[in-house]
Write an enzyme that holds these catalytic residues in place. Structure first.
Site, PDB file in Angstrom:
ATOM      1  N   ALA A  66       0.871  -1.173   0.000  1.00 18.17           N
ATOM      2  CA  ALA A  66       0.000   0.000   0.000  1.00 18.17           C
ATOM      3  C   ALA A  66       0.910   1.227   0.000  1.00 18.17           C
ATOM      4  CB  ALA A  66      -0.874  -0.014   1.245  1.00 18.17           C
ATOM      5  N   GLY A 111       0.545  -4.972   0.769  1.00 22.41           N
ATOM      6  CA  GLY A 111      -0.626  -4.998  -0.111  1.00 22.41           C
ATOM      7  C   GLY A 111      -0.355  -5.636  -1.463  1.00 22.41           C
ATOM      8  N   GLU A 134       4.613  -5.217   7.298  1.00 19.96           N
ATOM      9  CA  GLU A 134       3.847  -4.193   8.030  1.00 19.96           C
ATOM     10  C   GLU A 134       4.313  -4.022   9.475  1.00 19.96           C
ATOM     11  OE1 GLU A 134       2.546  -6.430   6.002  1.00 19.96           O
ATOM     12  OE2 GLU A 134       1.065  -5.481   4.698  1.00 19.96           O
TER      13      GLU A 134
END
Ligand code: CAA
Length: 259
Positions: A66, A111, A134
């Site tokens: 992301a 992502g 993450e």
């Protein structure tokens, strides 16, 4: 149709969707998600599209996650919405009626790995790298990485990757079952297209039935065995089934119409 962050090409029934933000290593921002939703709608509604191939532009990345810069100041509320929207788009990919293959050509992180995992299956080039980093940002995956990674590689392996944030290479990804095969960089797209061409020679209704039934196994609200009975049974009412059986009897190749 115009896209800013995607390259979209339809050739011989295969819609190749190339994430195209190479300077940001193809990171997924909201605008890109909107375009993915738009191209999926087009692919769903267009008969000429028989299969989809996702890949990334440039030699370095499939998708590096992301877009961190975009969400860096998000509130809790905005982050929940971002996650929900991502889930919705990736579920569309997972449930898509036509086969979707990810050709992972470099970094598939956060992502990016989550998008690849939503595809029906994955192949990779030998320079590909996979991970859910993450935790390094004080986060957990938000596009269903915590759900699809254990599904694909088992709980222990998933826990290790998710908790360490480590990257693994293409060979390790193959050992874990995250990708089905590994090719050279040059061979990646031709190999992906060859696989899709073979799938496209089968009955589209049967392929759709397989997607639906296999997905049902992983859906807590569905009974996959019952889904199989229904889809198997319904196959007998299709022209494709008649054609497949006739072709077998007549010792010729079937020509499926998807009816
Ligand atoms: N978001 C935004 N920009 C990104 C990005 C990301 N996920 N990944 C890379 N970029 C940008 C970099 O900021 C850099 O831009 P600038 O030149 O403007 O600084 C450019 O892409 C090139 O990146 P690097 O210079 O860092 O390239 P590198 O070869 O040194 O490193 C990398 C490559 C290891 C992939 C590194 O870029 C990296 O660690 N990227 C972040 C990976 C990551 O943490 N992904 C998870 C995101 S969070 C997420 O996805 C949450 C979710 O589940 C919803």
């Amino acid at each position: 149709m115009e896209y800013k962050n995607l390259l979209v090409e339809l050739e011989n029934g295969i819609l190749t969707i190339t994430l195209n933000r190479p300077k940001q290593l193809n990171a997924l921002n909201i605008e890109t998600f909107n375009e993915i939703n738009r191209v999926l709608k087009f692919a769903d509604e267009t008969n000429e599209v028989k299969a989809i191939l996702f890949t990334g532009s440039g030699e370095k990345a499939f998708i590096a996650g992301a877009d961190i810069k975009e969400f860096s100041n998000f509130s809790v509320k905005q982050a929940k919405q971002l996650s929900k929207n991502g889930h919705r788009t990736f579920r569309k990919i997972e449930k898509f009626k036509k086969p979707i293959l990810a050709a992972v050509n470099g970094f598939a992180l956060g992502g990016g790995l989550e998008l690849a995992m939503a595809c029906h299956f994955r192949i990779a080039s030998d320079n590909a790298k996979f991970g859910q980093p993450e935790v390094n940002l004080g986060l957990i995956p938000g596009y269903a990485g915590t759900q699809r990674l254990p599904m694909l590689i088992g709980k222990g392996n998933a826990m290790e990757l998710l908790m360490t944030g480590d990257m693994i290479d293409a060979q390790r990804a193959k050992e874990l079952g995250l990708v089905n095969s590994v090719t050279t960089q040059e061979e990646l797209i031709p190999t992906a297209k060859k696989i899709l061409k073979k799938i496209m020679s089968k009955s589209p209704l049967a392929i759709n039935g397989i997607i639906k039934t296999v997905n049902a196994f992983y859906n807590k609200n569905k009974n996959g065995f019952k889904t199989e009975v229904d889809v198997f049974g319904e196959s007998f009412g299709t022209d494709d089934f008649k054609e497949g059986v006739s072709a077998f009897m007549e010792k010729r190749k079937p020509e499926f119409k998807g009816k």
